[in-house]
Write a protein that holds these residues in place. Structure first.
Motif, PDB file in Angstrom:
ATOM      1  N   THR A   1      30.264  75.757 -40.558  1.00 36.05           N
ATOM      2  CA  THR A   1      31.148  76.129 -39.471  1.00 36.05           C
ATOM      3  C   THR A   1      31.749  77.513 -39.684  1.00 36.05           C
ATOM      4  OG1 THR A   1      31.695  73.812 -39.085  1.00 36.05           O
ATOM      5  CG2 THR A   1      33.185  75.450 -38.159  1.00 36.05           C
ATOM      6  N   LEU A   2      32.175  77.794 -40.907  1.00 41.87           N
ATOM      7  CA  LEU A   2      32.784  79.088 -41.217  1.00 41.87           C
ATOM      8  C   LEU A   2      31.768  80.131 -41.650  1.00 41.87           C
ATOM      9  CD1 LEU A   2      35.949  77.858 -43.146  1.00 41.87           C
ATOM     10  CD2 LEU A   2      35.790  78.587 -40.757  1.00 41.87           C
ATOM     11  N   ASP A   3      30.512  79.730 -41.823  1.00 40.23           N
ATOM     12  CA  ASP A   3      29.435  80.629 -42.235  1.00 40.23           C
ATOM     13  C   ASP A   3      29.757  81.335 -43.560  1.00 40.23           C
ATOM     14  OD1 ASP A   3      26.884  81.703 -41.892  1.00 40.23           O
ATOM     15  OD2 ASP A   3      27.674  83.534 -41.001  1.00 40.23           O
ATOM     16  N   LEU A   4      30.274  80.564 -44.523  1.00 42.64           N
ATOM     17  CA  LEU A   4      30.627  81.119 -45.825  1.00 42.64           C
ATOM     18  C   LEU A   4      29.419  81.112 -46.754  1.00 42.64           C
ATOM     19  CD1 LEU A   4      34.018  79.267 -46.413  1.00 42.64           C
ATOM     20  CD2 LEU A   4      33.668  81.587 -45.558  1.00 42.64           C
ATOM     21  N   ASN A   5      29.314  82.131 -47.566  1.00 40.83           N
ATOM     22  CA  ASN A   5      28.279  82.156 -48.595  1.00 40.83           C
ATOM     23  C   ASN A   5      28.829  81.699 -49.939  1.00 40.83           C
ATOM     24  OD1 ASN A   5      25.558  82.863 -49.537  1.00 40.83           O
ATOM     25  ND2 ASN A   5      26.663  84.328 -50.801  1.00 40.83           N
ATOM     26  N   ARG A   6      30.141  81.850 -50.135  1.00 43.59           N
ATOM     27  CA  ARG A   6      30.745  81.540 -51.428  1.00 43.59           C
ATOM     28  C   ARG A   6      32.164  81.016 -51.239  1.00 43.59           C
ATOM     29  NH1 ARG A   6      30.932  83.102 -56.834  1.00 43.59           N
ATOM     30  NH2 ARG A   6      33.027  83.470 -57.584  1.00 43.59           N
ATOM     31  N   VAL A   7      32.503  80.022 -52.057  1.00 46.21           N
ATOM     32  CA  VAL A   7      33.871  79.513 -52.141  1.00 46.21           C
ATOM     33  C   VAL A   7      34.277  79.636 -53.600  1.00 46.21           C
ATOM     34  CG1 VAL A   7      35.365  77.504 -51.845  1.00 46.21           C
ATOM     35  CG2 VAL A   7      33.494  77.907 -50.252  1.00 46.21           C
ATOM     36  N   GLN A   8      35.500  80.083 -53.835  1.00 44.37           N
ATOM     37  CA  GLN A   8      35.981  80.302 -55.194  1.00 44.37           C
ATOM     38  C   GLN A   8      37.261  79.504 -55.413  1.00 44.37           C
ATOM     39  OE1 GLN A   8      35.761  84.324 -56.713  1.00 44.37           O
ATOM     40  NE2 GLN A   8      37.852  84.144 -57.509  1.00 44.37           N
ATOM     41  N   ALA A   9      37.433  79.007 -56.644  1.00 48.73           N
ATOM     42  CA  ALA A   9      38.638  78.256 -57.002  1.00 48.73           C
ATOM     43  C   ALA A   9      39.064  78.654 -58.405  1.00 48.73           C
ATOM     44  CB  ALA A   9      38.353  76.757 -56.948  1.00 48.73           C
ATOM     45  N   GLU A  10      40.344  78.459 -58.681  1.00 46.66           N
ATOM     46  CA  GLU A  10      40.871  78.692 -60.019  1.00 46.66           C
ATOM     47  C   GLU A  10      41.629  77.449 -60.456  1.00 46.66           C
ATOM     48  OE1 GLU A  10      43.182  82.246 -60.590  1.00 46.66           O
ATOM     49  OE2 GLU A  10      41.844  83.412 -59.311  1.00 46.66           O
ATOM     50  N   ALA A  11      41.573  77.158 -61.752  1.00 45.42           N
ATOM     51  CA  ALA A  11      42.315  76.031 -62.319  1.00 45.42           C
ATOM     52  C   ALA A  11      42.923  76.459 -63.644  1.00 45.42           C
ATOM     53  CB  ALA A  11      41.384  74.836 -62.527  1.00 45.42           C
ATOM     54  N   ASP A  12      44.148  76.040 -63.869  1.00 45.00           N
ATOM     55  CA  ASP A  12      44.813  76.289 -65.141  1.00 45.00           C
ATOM     56  C   ASP A  12      43.972  75.638 -66.251  1.00 45.00           C
ATOM     57  OD1 ASP A  12      46.630  75.886 -67.416  1.00 45.00           O
ATOM     58  OD2 ASP A  12      48.224  76.467 -66.041  1.00 45.00           O
ATOM     59  N   THR A  13      43.743  76.340 -67.340  1.00 44.99           N
ATOM     60  CA  THR A  13      42.896  75.817 -68.412  1.00 44.99           C
ATOM     61  C   THR A  13      43.491  74.570 -69.068  1.00 44.99           C
ATOM     62  OG1 THR A  13      43.895  77.351 -69.995  1.00 44.99           O
ATOM     63  CG2 THR A  13      41.846  78.045 -68.950  1.00 44.99           C
ATOM     64  N   ARG A  14      44.765  74.339 -68.869  1.00 41.56           N
ATOM     65  CA  ARG A  14      45.389  73.130 -69.416  1.00 41.56           C
ATOM     66  C   ARG A  14      45.190  71.928 -68.508  1.00 41.56           C
ATOM     67  NH1 ARG A  14      51.146  75.824 -69.876  1.00 41.56           N
ATOM     68  NH2 ARG A  14      50.424  76.315 -67.776  1.00 41.56           N
ATOM     69  N   ASN A  15      44.681  72.153 -67.300  1.00 38.72           N
ATOM     70  CA  ASN A  15      44.516  71.077 -66.323  1.00 38.72           C
ATOM     71  C   ASN A  15      43.047  70.650 -66.274  1.00 38.72           C
ATOM     72  OD1 ASN A  15      44.506  69.363 -64.149  1.00 38.72           O
ATOM     73  ND2 ASN A  15      45.890  70.617 -62.932  1.00 38.72           N
ATOM     74  N   VAL A  16      42.653  69.889 -67.273  1.00 35.48           N
ATOM     75  CA  VAL A  16      41.260  69.464 -67.400  1.00 35.48           C
ATOM     76  C   VAL A  16      40.834  68.566 -66.242  1.00 35.48           C
ATOM     77  CG1 VAL A  16      39.626  68.258 -68.908  1.00 35.48           C
ATOM     78  CG2 VAL A  16      41.374  69.736 -69.895  1.00 35.48           C
ATOM     79  N   ALA A  17      41.753  67.774 -65.710  1.00 35.20           N
ATOM     80  CA  ALA A  17      41.415  66.887 -64.588  1.00 35.20           C
ATOM     81  C   ALA A  17      40.995  67.690 -63.359  1.00 35.20           C
ATOM     82  CB  ALA A  17      42.595  65.977 -64.263  1.00 35.20           C
ATOM     83  N   SER A  18      41.703  68.777 -63.071  1.00 36.97           N
ATOM     84  CA  SER A  18      41.322  69.625 -61.929  1.00 36.97           C
ATOM     85  C   SER A  18      39.965  70.267 -62.155  1.00 36.97           C
ATOM     86  CB  SER A  18      42.368  70.710 -61.696  1.00 36.97           C
ATOM     87  OG  SER A  18      43.540  70.152 -61.174  1.00 36.97           O
ATOM     88  N   ALA A  19      39.703  70.696 -63.386  1.00 33.74           N
ATOM     89  CA  ALA A  19      38.404  71.284 -63.706  1.00 33.74           C
ATOM     90  C   ALA A  19      37.294  70.270 -63.478  1.00 33.74           C
ATOM     91  CB  ALA A  19      38.396  71.780 -65.147  1.00 33.74           C
ATOM     92  N   ARG A  20      37.531  69.015 -63.875  1.00 37.71           N
ATOM     93  CA  ARG A  20      36.531  67.960 -63.681  1.00 37.71           C
ATOM     94  C   ARG A  20      36.250  67.724 -62.202  1.00 37.71           C
ATOM     95  NH1 ARG A  20      39.119  63.636 -66.142  1.00 37.71           N
ATOM     96  NH2 ARG A  20      39.654  64.744 -68.004  1.00 37.71           N
ATOM     97  N   VAL A  21      37.284  67.740 -61.378  1.00 36.70           N
ATOM     98  CA  VAL A  21      37.106  67.550 -59.933  1.00 36.70           C
ATOM     99  C   VAL A  21      36.241  68.671 -59.354  1.00 36.70           C
ATOM    100  CG1 VAL A  21      38.289  67.570 -57.697  1.00 36.70           C
ATOM    101  CG2 VAL A  21      39.210  66.213 -59.585  1.00 36.70           C
ATOM    102  N   LEU A  22      36.545  69.914 -59.712  1.00 36.91           N
ATOM    103  CA  LEU A  22      35.755  71.041 -59.214  1.00 36.91           C
ATOM    104  C   LEU A  22      34.293  70.912 -59.627  1.00 36.91           C
ATOM    105  CD1 LEU A  22      38.294  73.927 -59.844  1.00 36.91           C
ATOM    106  CD2 LEU A  22      37.521  73.072 -57.613  1.00 36.91           C
ATOM    107  N   GLU A  23      34.051  70.560 -60.879  1.00 37.30           N
ATOM    108  CA  GLU A  23      32.677  70.424 -61.362  1.00 37.30           C
ATOM    109  C   GLU A  23      31.963  69.270 -60.668  1.00 37.30           C
ATOM    110  OE1 GLU A  23      33.220  70.282 -65.601  1.00 37.30           O
ATOM    111  OE2 GLU A  23      33.787  72.407 -65.663  1.00 37.30           O
ATOM    112  N   LYS A  24      32.674  68.184 -60.399  1.00 37.69           N
ATOM    113  CA  LYS A  24      32.088  67.048 -59.686  1.00 37.69           C
ATOM    114  C   LYS A  24      31.682  67.444 -58.262  1.00 37.69           C
ATOM    115  CE  LYS A  24      32.921  62.131 -59.132  1.00 37.69           C
ATOM    116  NZ  LYS A  24      33.850  61.045 -59.350  1.00 37.69           N
ATOM    117  N   LEU A  25      32.437  68.380 -57.674  1.00 38.12           N
ATOM    118  CA  LEU A  25      32.116  68.869 -56.332  1.00 38.12           C
ATOM    119  C   LEU A  25      30.974  69.881 -56.332  1.00 38.12           C
ATOM    120  CD1 LEU A  25      35.729  69.301 -54.949  1.00 38.12           C
ATOM    121  CD2 LEU A  25      34.022  67.624 -54.200  1.00 38.12           C
ATOM    122  N   GLY A  26      30.533  70.303 -57.516  1.00 38.67           N
ATOM    123  CA  GLY A  26      29.414  71.231 -57.602  1.00 38.67           C
ATOM    124  C   GLY A  26      29.789  72.648 -57.981  1.00 38.67           C
TER     125      GLY A  26
END
Length: 67
Positions: free
Chosen positions: A2-27
């Motif tokens: 819909t938005l015709d995006l080529n790239r999506v970027q995210a940042e996570a605090d290195t102390r927040n391993v749970a957020s990192a896992r969620v991002l990796e699970k999403l690809g």
């Protein structure tokens, strides 16, 4: 699509391993570390940078490729 995006970027605090896992699970792929880039509750912290490219995106209805 819909938005015709080529790239999506995210940042996570290195102390927040749970957020990192969620991002990796999403690809998302971890691309690097931003050193001392933010302050959380008065404490300087690093962040991990993640990226997801259009060609890597797999909607939840499609099975993930075998690793």
């Amino acid at each position: 699509d819909t938005l015709d995006l080529n790239r999506v970027q995210a940042e996570a605090d290195t102390r927040n391993v749970a957020s990192a896992r969620v991002l990796e699970k999403l690809g998302f792929v971890r691309e690097g570390t931003l050193r001392e880039d933010c302050v959380v509750n008065g404490e300087v912290s690093d962040s991990w940078v993640y990226g997801l490219l259009r060609r890597e995106w797999r909607p939840s209805s499609e099975p993930a490729p075998a690793r």
